[in-house]
Write a protein that holds these residues in place. Structure first.
Motif, PDB file in Angstrom:
ATOM      1  N   TYR A   1       0.858  -1.181   0.000  1.00  0.00           N
ATOM      2  CA  TYR A   1       0.000   0.000   0.000  1.00  0.00           C
ATOM      3  C   TYR A   1       0.895   1.233   0.000  1.00  0.00           C
ATOM      4  O   TYR A   1       1.708   1.413   0.904  1.00  0.00           O
ATOM      5  CB  TYR A   1      -0.901   0.023   1.234  1.00  0.00           C
ATOM      6  N   VAL A   2       0.761   2.071  -1.022  1.00  0.00           N
ATOM      7  CA  VAL A   2       1.568   3.281  -1.112  1.00  0.00           C
ATOM      8  C   VAL A   2       0.702   4.465  -0.698  1.00  0.00           C
ATOM      9  O   VAL A   2      -0.401   4.658  -1.219  1.00  0.00           O
ATOM     10  CB  VAL A   2       2.143   3.478  -2.529  1.00  0.00           C
ATOM     11  N   ALA A   3       1.213   5.237   0.260  1.00  0.00           N
ATOM     12  CA  ALA A   3       0.485   6.391   0.800  1.00  0.00           C
ATOM     13  C   ALA A   3       0.967   7.668   0.131  1.00  0.00           C
ATOM     14  O   ALA A   3       2.159   7.825  -0.157  1.00  0.00           O
ATOM     15  CB  ALA A   3       0.719   6.477   2.312  1.00  0.00           C
ATOM     16  N   PHE A   4       0.039   8.594  -0.100  1.00  0.00           N
ATOM     17  CA  PHE A   4       0.330   9.886  -0.708  1.00  0.00           C
ATOM     18  C   PHE A   4      -0.362  10.986   0.091  1.00  0.00           C
ATOM     19  O   PHE A   4      -1.473  10.792   0.574  1.00  0.00           O
ATOM     20  CB  PHE A   4      -0.190   9.939  -2.151  1.00  0.00           C
ATOM     21  N   ASP A   5       0.278  12.143   0.193  1.00  0.00           N
ATOM     22  CA  ASP A   5      -0.349  13.256   0.894  1.00  0.00           C
ATOM     23  C   ASP A   5      -1.313  13.994  -0.034  1.00  0.00           C
ATOM     24  O   ASP A   5      -1.541  13.575  -1.180  1.00  0.00           O
ATOM     25  CB  ASP A   5       0.707  14.185   1.512  1.00  0.00           C
ATOM     26  N   ALA A   6      -1.848  15.106   0.422  1.00  0.00           N
ATOM     27  CA  ALA A   6      -2.843  15.860  -0.340  1.00  0.00           C
ATOM     28  C   ALA A   6      -2.289  16.466  -1.617  1.00  0.00           C
ATOM     29  O   ALA A   6      -3.039  16.833  -2.513  1.00  0.00           O
ATOM     30  CB  ALA A   6      -3.444  16.954   0.547  1.00  0.00           C
ATOM     31  N   ARG A   7      -0.975  16.561  -1.712  1.00  0.00           N
ATOM     32  CA  ARG A   7      -0.332  17.093  -2.922  1.00  0.00           C
ATOM     33  C   ARG A   7       0.245  15.988  -3.800  1.00  0.00           C
ATOM     34  O   ARG A   7       1.060  16.241  -4.665  1.00  0.00           O
ATOM     35  CB  ARG A   7       0.758  18.070  -2.529  1.00  0.00           C
ATOM     36  N   SER A   8      -0.152  14.767  -3.526  1.00  0.00           N
ATOM     37  CA  SER A   8       0.306  13.582  -4.256  1.00  0.00           C
ATOM     38  C   SER A   8       1.791  13.295  -4.104  1.00  0.00           C
ATOM     39  O   SER A   8       2.398  12.638  -4.939  1.00  0.00           O
ATOM     40  CB  SER A   8      -0.055  13.678  -5.751  1.00  0.00           C
ATOM     41  N   HIS A   9       2.385  13.767  -3.000  1.00  0.00           N
ATOM     42  CA  HIS A   9       3.764  13.405  -2.667  1.00  0.00           C
ATOM     43  C   HIS A   9       3.740  12.054  -1.971  1.00  0.00           C
ATOM     44  O   HIS A   9       2.976  11.860  -1.024  1.00  0.00           O
ATOM     45  CB  HIS A   9       4.413  14.445  -1.744  1.00  0.00           C
ATOM     46  N   GLU A  10       4.579  11.139  -2.437  1.00  0.00           N
ATOM     47  CA  GLU A  10       4.607   9.807  -1.853  1.00  0.00           C
ATOM     48  C   GLU A  10       5.125   9.849  -0.419  1.00  0.00           C
ATOM     49  O   GLU A  10       6.137  10.483  -0.134  1.00  0.00           O
ATOM     50  CB  GLU A  10       5.479   8.867  -2.687  1.00  0.00           C
ATOM     51  N   LEU A  11       4.414   9.174   0.470  1.00  0.00           N
ATOM     52  CA  LEU A  11       4.780   9.102   1.886  1.00  0.00           C
ATOM     53  C   LEU A  11       5.439   7.776   2.246  1.00  0.00           C
ATOM     54  O   LEU A  11       5.922   7.626   3.360  1.00  0.00           O
ATOM     55  CB  LEU A  11       3.541   9.308   2.754  1.00  0.00           C
ATOM     56  N   GLY A  12       5.433   6.831   1.322  1.00  0.00           N
ATOM     57  CA  GLY A  12       6.070   5.554   1.582  1.00  0.00           C
ATOM     58  C   GLY A  12       5.186   4.378   1.248  1.00  0.00           C
ATOM     59  O   GLY A  12       3.992   4.507   1.010  1.00  0.00           O
ATOM     60  N   SER A  13       5.825   3.219   1.241  1.00  0.00           N
ATOM     61  CA  SER A  13       5.164   1.956   0.946  1.00  0.00           C
ATOM     62  C   SER A  13       4.959   1.206   2.258  1.00  0.00           C
ATOM     63  O   SER A  13       5.848   1.188   3.111  1.00  0.00           O
ATOM     64  CB  SER A  13       6.050   1.152  -0.002  1.00  0.00           C
ATOM     65  N   HIS A  14       3.796   0.574   2.399  1.00  0.00           N
ATOM     66  CA  HIS A  14       3.442  -0.078   3.658  1.00  0.00           C
ATOM     67  C   HIS A  14       2.878  -1.465   3.405  1.00  0.00           C
ATOM     68  O   HIS A  14       2.273  -1.729   2.367  1.00  0.00           O
ATOM     69  CB  HIS A  14       2.426   0.777   4.418  1.00  0.00           C
ATOM     70  N   ALA A  15       3.059  -2.336   4.382  1.00  0.00           N
ATOM     71  CA  ALA A  15       2.590  -3.716   4.274  1.00  0.00           C
ATOM     72  C   ALA A  15       1.081  -3.833   4.460  1.00  0.00           C
ATOM     73  O   ALA A  15       0.471  -4.774   3.959  1.00  0.00           O
ATOM     74  CB  ALA A  15       3.303  -4.591   5.297  1.00  0.00           C
ATOM     75  N   SER A  16       0.477  -2.876   5.177  1.00  0.00           N
ATOM     76  CA  SER A  16      -0.967  -2.972   5.431  1.00  0.00           C
ATOM     77  C   SER A  16      -1.658  -1.643   5.128  1.00  0.00           C
ATOM     78  O   SER A  16      -1.035  -0.574   5.137  1.00  0.00           O
ATOM     79  CB  SER A  16      -1.233  -3.347   6.894  1.00  0.00           C
ATOM     80  N   LEU A  17      -2.947  -1.744   4.898  1.00  0.00           N
ATOM     81  CA  LEU A  17      -3.756  -0.555   4.662  1.00  0.00           C
ATOM     82  C   LEU A  17      -3.753   0.340   5.900  1.00  0.00           C
ATOM     83  O   LEU A  17      -3.654   1.568   5.784  1.00  0.00           O
ATOM     84  CB  LEU A  17      -5.186  -0.954   4.290  1.00  0.00           C
ATOM     85  N   ALA A  18      -3.823  -0.248   7.076  1.00  0.00           N
ATOM     86  CA  ALA A  18      -3.837   0.533   8.322  1.00  0.00           C
ATOM     87  C   ALA A  18      -2.565   1.369   8.474  1.00  0.00           C
ATOM     88  O   ALA A  18      -2.621   2.540   8.851  1.00  0.00           O
ATOM     89  CB  ALA A  18      -4.022  -0.388   9.524  1.00  0.00           C
TER      90      ALA A  18
END
Length: 85
Positions: free
Chosen positions: A41-58
């Motif tokens: 699961y890859v997280a992005f902030d409100a400006r579509s900057h990547e915050l990192g890759s994660h093993a779980s949705l939580a």
């Protein structure tokens, strides 16, 4: 409940498409999480900057929520799109 737990509790997450989740608080867009084909699961902030890759949705939604408390969407130096500054 501490402040961080309370702040996280008021975030609304919507699954708008299979594997794509959008977060908001009080109607303000916080960011999104996109599930990759390998299950990360890859997280992005409100400006579509990547915050990192994660093993779980939580973990990914927590990263977006935490990011929203650190960085305001608009800052004094930002240009307004279509604005008359």
């Amino acid at each position: 409940m501490n402040d961080r737990e309370q702040h996280s509790a008021d975030v609304l997450w919507a699954c708008v498409e299979d594997g794509f989740h959008v977060g908001s608080r009080g109607g303000d867009f916080l960011g999104y999480v996109d599930r990759q084909t390998d299950g990360r699961y890859v997280a992005f902030d409100a400006r579509s900057h990547e915050l990192g890759s994660h093993a779980s949705l939580a973990e990914a939604t927590d990263a977006v929520t935490a990011s929203s408390t650190r960085t305001p969407l608009a800052t004094a130096g930002d240009e307004l799109v279509g604005g008359d500054r």
